[in-house]
Scaffold this active site. Structure first.
Site, PDB file in Angstrom:
ATOM      1  N   PHE A   1     -90.559 -60.789 -48.831  1.00 17.40           N
ATOM      2  CA  PHE A   1     -91.282 -61.475 -47.747  1.00 17.40           C
ATOM      3  C   PHE A   1     -92.312 -60.567 -47.076  1.00 17.40           C
ATOM      4  O   PHE A   1     -92.976 -60.976 -46.127  1.00 17.40           O
ATOM      5  CB  PHE A   1     -90.343 -62.099 -46.713  1.00 17.40           C
ATOM      6  CG  PHE A   1     -89.204 -61.223 -46.230  1.00 17.40           C
ATOM      7  CD1 PHE A   1     -89.428 -59.963 -45.708  1.00 17.40           C
ATOM      8  CD2 PHE A   1     -87.903 -61.697 -46.275  1.00 17.40           C
ATOM      9  CE1 PHE A   1     -88.388 -59.181 -45.246  1.00 17.40           C
ATOM     10  CE2 PHE A   1     -86.847 -60.920 -45.812  1.00 17.40           C
ATOM     11  CZ  PHE A   1     -87.089 -59.665 -45.300  1.00 17.40           C
TER      12      PHE A   1
ATOM     13  N   ARG B   1     -57.959 -43.504 -25.402  1.00 13.03           N
ATOM     14  CA  ARG B   1     -57.650 -42.770 -26.633  1.00 13.03           C
ATOM     15  C   ARG B   1     -57.419 -43.739 -27.787  1.00 13.03           C
ATOM     16  O   ARG B   1     -57.854 -43.504 -28.922  1.00 13.03           O
ATOM     17  CB  ARG B   1     -56.417 -41.892 -26.417  1.00 13.03           C
ATOM     18  CG  ARG B   1     -56.096 -40.981 -27.617  1.00 13.03           C
ATOM     19  CD  ARG B   1     -54.818 -40.194 -27.360  1.00 13.03           C
ATOM     20  NE  ARG B   1     -54.980 -39.277 -26.253  1.00 13.03           N
ATOM     21  CZ  ARG B   1     -55.500 -38.058 -26.351  1.00 13.03           C
ATOM     22  NH1 ARG B   1     -55.938 -37.626 -27.523  1.00 13.03           N
ATOM     23  NH2 ARG B   1     -55.589 -37.282 -25.298  1.00 13.03           N
TER      24      ARG B   1
ATOM     25  N   GLY C   1     -81.669 -65.970 -49.080  1.00 14.92           N
ATOM     26  CA  GLY C   1     -80.404 -65.617 -49.721  1.00 14.92           C
ATOM     27  C   GLY C   1     -80.044 -66.573 -50.850  1.00 14.92           C
ATOM     28  O   GLY C   1     -80.890 -66.970 -51.647  1.00 14.92           O
TER      29      GLY C   1
ATOM     30  N   ASP D   1     -86.939 -65.032 -52.015  1.00 15.97           N
ATOM     31  CA  ASP D   1     -86.048 -63.871 -51.890  1.00 15.97           C
ATOM     32  C   ASP D   1     -86.170 -63.043 -53.160  1.00 15.97           C
ATOM     33  O   ASP D   1     -86.766 -63.478 -54.146  1.00 15.97           O
ATOM     34  CB  ASP D   1     -84.593 -64.290 -51.657  1.00 15.97           C
ATOM     35  CG  ASP D   1     -83.842 -63.284 -50.771  1.00 15.97           C
ATOM     36  OD1 ASP D   1     -84.003 -62.060 -50.997  1.00 15.97           O
ATOM     37  OD2 ASP D   1     -83.106 -63.708 -49.865  1.00 15.97           O
TER      38      ASP D   1
ATOM     39  N   VAL E   1     -87.622 -68.201 -45.731  1.00 15.45           N
ATOM     40  CA  VAL E   1     -88.093 -66.842 -45.975  1.00 15.45           C
ATOM     41  C   VAL E   1     -86.898 -65.885 -45.966  1.00 15.45           C
ATOM     42  O   VAL E   1     -86.254 -65.691 -44.947  1.00 15.45           O
ATOM     43  CB  VAL E   1     -89.125 -66.432 -44.903  1.00 15.45           C
ATOM     44  CG1 VAL E   1     -89.637 -65.016 -45.180  1.00 15.45           C
ATOM     45  CG2 VAL E   1     -90.278 -67.426 -44.845  1.00 15.45           C
TER      46      VAL E   1
ATOM     47  N   HIS F   1     -83.791 -59.672 -36.898  1.00 14.90           N
ATOM     48  CA  HIS F   1     -82.925 -58.673 -36.249  1.00 14.90           C
ATOM     49  C   HIS F   1     -82.551 -57.527 -37.194  1.00 14.90           C
ATOM     50  O   HIS F   1     -81.999 -56.515 -36.751  1.00 14.90           O
ATOM     51  CB  HIS F   1     -81.687 -59.326 -35.635  1.00 14.90           C
ATOM     52  CG  HIS F   1     -80.697 -59.884 -36.620  1.00 14.90           C
ATOM     53  ND1 HIS F   1     -79.486 -60.390 -36.229  1.00 14.90           N
ATOM     54  CD2 HIS F   1     -80.744 -60.042 -37.966  1.00 14.90           C
ATOM     55  CE1 HIS F   1     -78.826 -60.815 -37.302  1.00 14.90           C
ATOM     56  NE2 HIS F   1     -79.564 -60.615 -38.350  1.00 14.90           N
TER      57      HIS F   1
ATOM     58  N   TRP G   1     -81.849 -51.334 -47.485  1.00 16.01           N
ATOM     59  CA  TRP G   1     -82.425 -52.201 -48.501  1.00 16.01           C
ATOM     60  C   TRP G   1     -82.690 -51.433 -49.796  1.00 16.01           C
ATOM     61  O   TRP G   1     -82.486 -51.971 -50.896  1.00 16.01           O
ATOM     62  CB  TRP G   1     -83.705 -52.849 -47.967  1.00 16.01           C
ATOM     63  CG  TRP G   1     -83.448 -53.522 -46.657  1.00 16.01           C
ATOM     64  CD1 TRP G   1     -83.868 -53.112 -45.425  1.00 16.01           C
ATOM     65  CD2 TRP G   1     -82.668 -54.708 -46.439  1.00 16.01           C
ATOM     66  NE1 TRP G   1     -83.401 -53.974 -44.458  1.00 16.01           N
ATOM     67  CE2 TRP G   1     -82.668 -54.954 -45.045  1.00 16.01           C
ATOM     68  CE3 TRP G   1     -81.988 -55.588 -47.286  1.00 16.01           C
ATOM     69  CZ2 TRP G   1     -82.002 -56.036 -44.478  1.00 16.01           C
ATOM     70  CZ3 TRP G   1     -81.322 -56.669 -46.725  1.00 16.01           C
ATOM     71  CH2 TRP G   1     -81.331 -56.883 -45.340  1.00 16.01           C
TER      72      TRP G   1
END
Length: 333
Positions: free
Chosen positions: A226, A10, A177, A198, A174, A244, A131
């Site tokens: 990309f 719980r 960020g 990016d 690629v 991923h 996205w």
């Protein structure tokens, strides 16, 4: 009947505490109640919320040790200060309901849909995929970029030291960020040149990162998806925590762009958690429900890449969380 097991399950299943922490961070309560603290009525007036309901929330936060009762009302404890916005530990982004991390976590209410269909729950909850949501709301993209930079911060030294980056004259990052990883690679390997791809405004921020690391003379930045053609002819194409985030269909499209651009003797490098090695079961479910992706196993990467004429050469454990998979074009050594 085992009462202990019932109580434990719980407790694991209860939503009151996870949501109380998220609402507390979203309202900025740990920051507002620092120092001497403040009365419930005053905070409620400042925030425009119900004083009775806020009192219930603070009562639960006190039971958790996040705040404590004080002569003035409630104040943040040392433990609760971990949730303050200047704690620089990534928790604010993870919990705040109007930042990329916290908003994405709420997609877990659609987990049944994701398990049933194998698709992301995010678009079902918000009407568009993750996205597209970032593109629609610039403050979400900004907080997502900060989240990614923070997540890598402590691992970058090992990511740089654990692989021979100097063997490549040019590396295309690629979906790189803000460029913190590529900047560190270039700083440690003066003969290497880089190129980051990016979307805006992330690409512009990457340019500032390269200037701050004094490597701007050896790196280019291209504002581009990309899924579009990549800069051609580099010896290495780096995909760090990229695949991923996508289902197989989109992962194939990304790899196809890398293969179309890479030098014939070059490499495609995938850095991310690998199923069965450095994956985390909670994070695996998050990849599914937010993106429709997953932490693939080595054999899944091998199968995915083989469709593009890529051969898996080696798998290296770079950190306790991430592996590097090195792929070459079939027929090359």
């Amino acid at each position: 009947m085992n009462e202990h097991n019932i109580a434990e399950i719980r407790n694991l299943a209860g939503l009151a505490t996870p949501m109380a922490l998220r609402v507390a961070v979203t309202l900025g309560l740990p920051d507002r109640l620092r120092g001497d603290g403040a009365a419930v009525e005053r905070v409620a007036t400042d925030l425009g919320v119900s004083p009775v309901a806020l009192g219930l929330l603070l009562g639960h936060l006190a039971a958790l040790g996040i705040v404590e009762r004080a002569p003035t009302g409630y104040r943040t404890t040392d433990y609760g200060a971990t949730l303050c916005s200047d704690a620089d530990n990534g928790l604010t982004n993870f919990l705040h309901l109007d930042m990329a991390g916290g908003r994405a976590e709420m997609a877990f209410v659609e987990l049944l849909h994701s398990i049933t269909t194998g698709e992301a729950g995010y678009s079902r909850r918000y009407g568009r995929d993750f996205w597209a949501d970032l593109a629609r709301h610039p403050h979400l993209r900004e907080s997502f970029d900060r989240q990614m930079t923070h997540r890598f911060r402590d691992q970058i030294p090992r990511l740089v030291a654990g692989y021979d980056w100097d063997r490549f004259s040019t590396i295309v990052d690629v979906g790189g960020g803000h460029g913190t990883l590529l900047a560190a690679i270039l700083a440690a390997n003066p003969r290497v040149r880089g190129h980051l791809v990016d979307l805006e405004p992330t690409a512009t921020e990457a340019g500032r990162t390269f200037s701050a690391h004094q490597v701007e003379d050896r790196v280019q930045v291209t504002a581009r998806s990309f899924f579009d053609p990549l800069p051609e002819g580099a010896q290495a194409y780096l995909l760090c925590d990229i695949l991923h985030d996508w289902d197989d269909e989109h992962a194939h499209r990304i790899l196809a762009r890398c293969v179309a651009a890479v030098h014939p003797a070059g490499r495609v490098l995938v850095v991310e958690p690998v199923g069965g090695r450095h994956d985390n079961t909670e994070f695996d479910l998050a990849m599914l429900v937010i993106f429709g992706g997953r932490e693939r196993r080595v054999d899944e990467f091998r199968t995915l890449a083989s469709a593009h004429g890529l051969v898996l050469d080696t798998v290296i454990d770079l950190t306790d969380q991430r592996c590097l998979l090195e792929f070459r074009l079939a027929g090359t050594g």
